[in-house]
Design a protein around this motif. Structure first.
Motif, PDB file in Angstrom:
ATOM      1  N   LYS A   1       0.827  -1.134   0.120  1.00  0.00           N
ATOM      2  CA  LYS A   1       0.080   0.107  -0.168  1.00  0.00           C
ATOM      3  C   LYS A   1       0.813   1.164   0.109  1.00  0.00           C
ATOM      4  CE  LYS A   1      -3.901   0.118   1.880  1.00  0.00           C
ATOM      5  NZ  LYS A   1      -4.950   0.067   3.019  1.00  0.00           N
ATOM      6  N   ASP A   2       0.619   2.068  -0.793  1.00  0.00           N
ATOM      7  CA  ASP A   2       1.302   3.312  -1.060  1.00  0.00           C
ATOM      8  C   ASP A   2       0.966   4.169   0.271  1.00  0.00           C
ATOM      9  OD1 ASP A   2       1.564   6.229  -2.063  1.00  0.00           O
ATOM     10  OD2 ASP A   2       3.165   5.057  -3.280  1.00  0.00           O
ATOM     11  N   LYS A   3       1.814   4.837   0.915  1.00  0.00           N
ATOM     12  CA  LYS A   3       1.405   5.642   1.912  1.00  0.00           C
ATOM     13  C   LYS A   3       0.672   7.040   1.570  1.00  0.00           C
ATOM     14  CE  LYS A   3       5.321   4.027   5.163  1.00  0.00           C
ATOM     15  NZ  LYS A   3       6.652   4.498   5.722  1.00  0.00           N
ATOM     16  N   SER A   4       0.974   7.546   0.244  1.00  0.00           N
ATOM     17  CA  SER A   4       0.591   8.975  -0.038  1.00  0.00           C
ATOM     18  C   SER A   4      -0.820   8.642  -0.735  1.00  0.00           C
ATOM     19  CB  SER A   4       1.301   9.563  -0.855  1.00  0.00           C
ATOM     20  OG  SER A   4       1.602   8.687  -1.914  1.00  0.00           O
ATOM     21  N   THR A   5      -1.262   7.458  -1.359  1.00  0.00           N
ATOM     22  CA  THR A   5      -2.459   7.280  -2.064  1.00  0.00           C
ATOM     23  C   THR A   5      -3.299   6.295  -1.334  1.00  0.00           C
ATOM     24  OG1 THR A   5      -1.622   5.103  -3.166  1.00  0.00           O
ATOM     25  CG2 THR A   5      -1.256   7.697  -4.109  1.00  0.00           C
ATOM     26  N   ASP A   6      -2.779   5.564  -0.316  1.00  0.00           N
ATOM     27  CA  ASP A   6      -3.516   4.508   0.511  1.00  0.00           C
ATOM     28  C   ASP A   6      -4.106   3.498  -0.373  1.00  0.00           C
ATOM     29  OD1 ASP A   6      -4.294   3.761   3.024  1.00  0.00           O
ATOM     30  OD2 ASP A   6      -6.512   4.379   2.762  1.00  0.00           O
ATOM     31  N   CYS A   7      -3.447   3.334  -1.359  1.00  0.00           N
ATOM     32  CA  CYS A   7      -3.829   2.156  -2.566  1.00  0.00           C
ATOM     33  C   CYS A   7      -2.532   1.433  -3.120  1.00  0.00           C
ATOM     34  CB  CYS A   7      -4.588   2.599  -3.625  1.00  0.00           C
ATOM     35  SG  CYS A   7      -6.150   3.448  -3.409  1.00  0.00           S
ATOM     36  N   CYS A   8      -2.914   0.077  -3.113  1.00  0.00           N
ATOM     37  CA  CYS A   8      -1.800  -0.721  -3.543  1.00  0.00           C
ATOM     38  C   CYS A   8      -1.477  -0.543  -4.974  1.00  0.00           C
ATOM     39  CB  CYS A   8      -2.338  -2.360  -3.449  1.00  0.00           C
ATOM     40  SG  CYS A   8      -2.224  -2.693  -1.812  1.00  0.00           S
ATOM     41  N   GLY A   9      -0.321  -1.122  -5.433  1.00  0.00           N
ATOM     42  CA  GLY A   9       0.171  -0.823  -6.875  1.00  0.00           C
ATOM     43  C   GLY A   9      -0.558  -1.546  -7.921  1.00  0.00           C
ATOM     44  N   ASP A  10      -0.526  -1.449  -9.082  1.00  0.00           N
ATOM     45  CA  ASP A  10      -1.160  -1.889 -10.318  1.00  0.00           C
ATOM     46  C   ASP A  10      -0.394  -3.108 -10.822  1.00  0.00           C
ATOM     47  OD1 ASP A  10       0.548  -0.622 -11.697  1.00  0.00           O
ATOM     48  OD2 ASP A  10      -0.739   0.156 -13.183  1.00  0.00           O
ATOM     49  N   ASN A  11       0.541  -3.473 -10.435  1.00  0.00           N
ATOM     50  CA  ASN A  11       1.232  -4.845 -10.911  1.00  0.00           C
ATOM     51  C   ASN A  11       2.019  -4.741 -12.193  1.00  0.00           C
ATOM     52  OD1 ASN A  11       1.922  -7.392 -10.159  1.00  0.00           O
ATOM     53  ND2 ASN A  11       0.422  -8.028 -11.553  1.00  0.00           N
ATOM     54  N   ASP A  12       2.284  -3.065 -12.483  1.00  0.00           N
ATOM     55  CA  ASP A  12       3.050  -3.222 -13.908  1.00  0.00           C
ATOM     56  C   ASP A  12       4.311  -2.074 -13.498  1.00  0.00           C
ATOM     57  OD1 ASP A  12       1.218  -4.302 -15.751  1.00  0.00           O
ATOM     58  OD2 ASP A  12      -0.213  -3.016 -15.591  1.00  0.00           O
ATOM     59  N   PRO A  13       5.152  -2.102 -14.479  1.00  0.00           N
ATOM     60  CA  PRO A  13       6.128  -1.090 -14.470  1.00  0.00           C
ATOM     61  C   PRO A  13       5.385   0.336 -14.396  1.00  0.00           C
ATOM     62  CG  PRO A  13       6.507  -2.523 -16.356  1.00  0.00           C
ATOM     63  CD  PRO A  13       5.248  -2.801 -15.705  1.00  0.00           C
TER      64      PRO A  13
ATOM     65  N   GLN B   1      -9.731   1.576 -10.416  1.00  0.00           N
ATOM     66  CA  GLN B   1     -10.264   0.311  -9.597  1.00  0.00           C
ATOM     67  C   GLN B   1      -9.550   0.103  -8.569  1.00  0.00           C
ATOM     68  OE1 GLN B   1     -10.337  -2.479 -12.913  1.00  0.00           O
ATOM     69  NE2 GLN B   1     -12.174  -1.921 -13.571  1.00  0.00           N
ATOM     70  N   GLY B   2      -9.348   1.125  -7.684  1.00  0.00           N
ATOM     71  CA  GLY B   2      -8.814   0.879  -6.409  1.00  0.00           C
ATOM     72  C   GLY B   2      -7.204   0.555  -6.530  1.00  0.00           C
ATOM     73  N   GLU B   3      -6.646   0.729  -7.607  1.00  0.00           N
ATOM     74  CA  GLU B   3      -4.865   0.430  -7.455  1.00  0.00           C
ATOM     75  C   GLU B   3      -4.369   1.718  -7.894  1.00  0.00           C
ATOM     76  OE1 GLU B   3      -5.030  -4.215  -8.919  1.00  0.00           O
ATOM     77  OE2 GLU B   3      -4.893  -2.491 -10.452  1.00  0.00           O
ATOM     78  N   THR B   4      -3.287   2.043  -7.368  1.00  0.00           N
ATOM     79  CA  THR B   4      -2.535   3.323  -7.641  1.00  0.00           C
ATOM     80  C   THR B   4      -1.621   3.114  -9.105  1.00  0.00           C
ATOM     81  OG1 THR B   4      -2.028   3.681  -5.114  1.00  0.00           O
ATOM     82  CG2 THR B   4      -0.421   4.682  -6.782  1.00  0.00           C
ATOM     83  N   ASP B   5      -2.033   3.838 -10.093  1.00  0.00           N
ATOM     84  CA  ASP B   5      -1.347   3.723 -11.265  1.00  0.00           C
ATOM     85  C   ASP B   5      -0.534   5.215 -11.713  1.00  0.00           C
ATOM     86  OD1 ASP B   5      -0.753   2.968 -13.793  1.00  0.00           O
ATOM     87  OD2 ASP B   5      -2.704   2.832 -14.749  1.00  0.00           O
ATOM     88  N   TRP B   6       0.699   5.202 -11.311  1.00  0.00           N
ATOM     89  CA  TRP B   6       1.331   6.391 -11.379  1.00  0.00           C
ATOM     90  C   TRP B   6       1.351   6.653 -12.675  1.00  0.00           C
ATOM     91  CZ3 TRP B   6       1.626   9.533  -7.241  1.00  0.00           C
ATOM     92  CH2 TRP B   6       1.807   8.767  -5.961  1.00  0.00           C
TER      93      TRP B   6
ATOM     94  N   VAL C   1       8.763   8.538  -5.927  1.00  0.00           N
ATOM     95  CA  VAL C   1       7.915   7.197  -6.555  1.00  0.00           C
ATOM     96  C   VAL C   1       8.897   6.472  -7.205  1.00  0.00           C
ATOM     97  CG1 VAL C   1       6.056   6.749  -8.182  1.00  0.00           C
ATOM     98  CG2 VAL C   1       5.975   8.709  -6.439  1.00  0.00           C
ATOM     99  N   ILE C   2       9.528   6.931  -8.134  1.00  0.00           N
ATOM    100  CA  ILE C   2      10.551   6.006  -8.927  1.00  0.00           C
ATOM    101  C   ILE C   2      11.445   5.141  -8.198  1.00  0.00           C
ATOM    102  CG2 ILE C   2      12.293   5.977 -10.924  1.00  0.00           C
ATOM    103  CD1 ILE C   2      11.197   8.599 -11.854  1.00  0.00           C
ATOM    104  N   LYS C   3      11.976   5.892  -7.215  1.00  0.00           N
ATOM    105  CA  LYS C   3      13.124   5.072  -6.141  1.00  0.00           C
ATOM    106  C   LYS C   3      12.157   4.081  -5.421  1.00  0.00           C
ATOM    107  CE  LYS C   3      15.894   5.978  -2.087  1.00  0.00           C
ATOM    108  NZ  LYS C   3      16.564   6.792  -1.102  1.00  0.00           N
ATOM    109  N   SER C   4      10.850   4.253  -5.000  1.00  0.00           N
ATOM    110  CA  SER C   4      10.143   3.190  -4.313  1.00  0.00           C
ATOM    111  C   SER C   4       9.901   1.934  -5.120  1.00  0.00           C
ATOM    112  CB  SER C   4       8.960   3.883  -3.877  1.00  0.00           C
ATOM    113  OG  SER C   4       8.060   2.898  -3.215  1.00  0.00           O
ATOM    114  N   THR C   5       9.332   2.321  -6.470  1.00  0.00           N
ATOM    115  CA  THR C   5       9.054   1.284  -7.489  1.00  0.00           C
ATOM    116  C   THR C   5      10.183   0.603  -8.031  1.00  0.00           C
ATOM    117  OG1 THR C   5       9.097   2.801  -9.384  1.00  0.00           O
ATOM    118  CG2 THR C   5       7.047   2.272  -8.350  1.00  0.00           C
ATOM    119  N   HIS C   6      11.352   1.151  -8.017  1.00  0.00           N
ATOM    120  CA  HIS C   6      12.748   0.322  -8.368  1.00  0.00           C
ATOM    121  C   HIS C   6      13.239  -0.512  -7.286  1.00  0.00           C
ATOM    122  CE1 HIS C   6      16.458  -0.417 -10.188  1.00  0.00           C
ATOM    123  NE2 HIS C   6      17.191   0.216  -9.132  1.00  0.00           N
TER     124      HIS C   6
END
Length: 331
Positions: free
Chosen positions: A163-175, A205-210, A275-280
């Motif tokens: 769960k992303d702290k800033s959006t309160d949603c999990c990631g979307d499973n993609d790059p 749909q409830g997922e963070t998609d940066w 955000v990039i650092k976290s996803t890396h």
């Protein structure tokens, strides 16, 4: 099968074996100052299957002609040098700290929804399929297709279990996605160097998609752009058009408007870099089998410490084992 001319341009990082030897014989581009960067064509692409069909795949090769994964084997940072997955310390100005590789999936003004196939070996680019039909985005008035060159940063992953702290949603499973706003229409499969300017937090749909906002460093106007405020200044209306595009583009499919974190506010470069650092970091955990990657295919050729590492010969066999003329798996 048709072999394409070299299309891809990228940095010198994580080369091993024959690829490292070949790269060592090529001259490096000068990098003094923040002007346009000259890059060597270290990667190329190869089409397999019939275009405009569910079978179509665009595979990537390195300078030595070996198949690689654009998701895992192309480095995130330009001119990064890593030892055991940890960047080495080198003196660099702030401008080059903000230069990343972008894999172009969709050229501007086109409609086919092309994407890195995260669940297939070596992760070629394919056209998304839903309910047995190829997917195309609708034209959102007054635009035609995608309004930027659209793609992804390699070696990033939005973890669906984190769960992303800033959006309160999990990631979307993609790059992580990139909207490149330069003046040139880029080609599918190109790898370009981009400067990050900011980011938009789409909630799908409830997922963070940066959605990163970036510009090709070799764009004629790139020297004007350093942060999100410069987009507002030099491309007035572009961010508003971007917000509306993402808000409405699924409505023609019968879906509701998309939502956004931060009330649709574009965050600045500093926020985007975090955000990039976290996803890396999430990608590193994925490649080292330290988290649940689900159906994500982590096969790679150049991340030697990864348990999913394969040889160049194994990679070639994987590609050549694919049978065309029958429908391939879709998401």
């Amino acid at each position: 099968m048709r072999a394409l001319l070299p299309l891809l341009r990228t940095s010198w990082a994580w080369p091993v074996g024959a690829a490292a030897a070949a790269a060592a014989r090529l001259p490096r581009a000068a990098s003094a100052g923040p002007g346009p960067r000259r890059t060597m064509a270290l990667y190329r692409t190869e089409e397999r299957g019939q275009p405009h069909s569910p079978d179509y795949r665009l595979f990537f090769k390195n300078v030595a002609g070996h198949y690689i994964s654009p998701f895992h084997d192309i480095p995130l940072k330009v001119d990064s040098e890593e030892e055991n997955g940890i960047p080495t310390k080198r003196a660099r100005n702030d401008e080059y700290e903000n230069v990343f590789n972008m894999v172009v999936e969709v050229p501007r003004w086109t409609n086919a929804k092309m994407e890195i196939a995260t669940k297939e070996p070596l992760n070629p680019i394919k056209q998304d399929v839903k309910d047995g039909k190829l997917r195309y985005v609708a034209n959102i008035f007054p635009h035609k297709g995608y309004i930027w060159n659209y793609g992804a940063l390699p070696q990033t992953w939005e973890d669906p279990h984190r769960k992303d702290k800033s959006t309160d949603c999990c990631g979307d499973n993609d790059p992580i996605d990139v909207c490149e706003i330069g003046s040139k229409v880029l080609s599918r499969g190109e790898v370009v160097h981009v400067k990050i300017l900011g980011v938009l937090a789409l909630i799908d749909q409830g997922e963070t998609d940066w959605k990163l906002i970036a510009i090709n460093v070799n764009d004629p106007e790139a020297s004007k752009f350093h942060d999100i405020e410069d987009v507002k200044k030099y491309k007035p209306g572009y961010l508003e058009a971007t917000l509306n595009w993402f808000r409405f583009y699924k409505i023609p499919e019968g879906k509701p408007e998309n939502q956004f974190a931060f009330n649709g506010e574009f965050k600045n470069k500093a926020f985007a870099l975090e955000v990039i650092k976290s996803t890396h970091e999430c990608w590193k955990a994925l490649l080292m089998d330290k988290c649940d990657g689900g159906a994500i295919n982590c096969t790679n050729v150049q991340v030697c410490d990864s348990p999913f590492h394969c040889s160049e010969e194994e990679a070639r066999s994987l590609v050549e084992s694919i049978k065309y003329g029958t429908s391939l798996a879709s998401d």
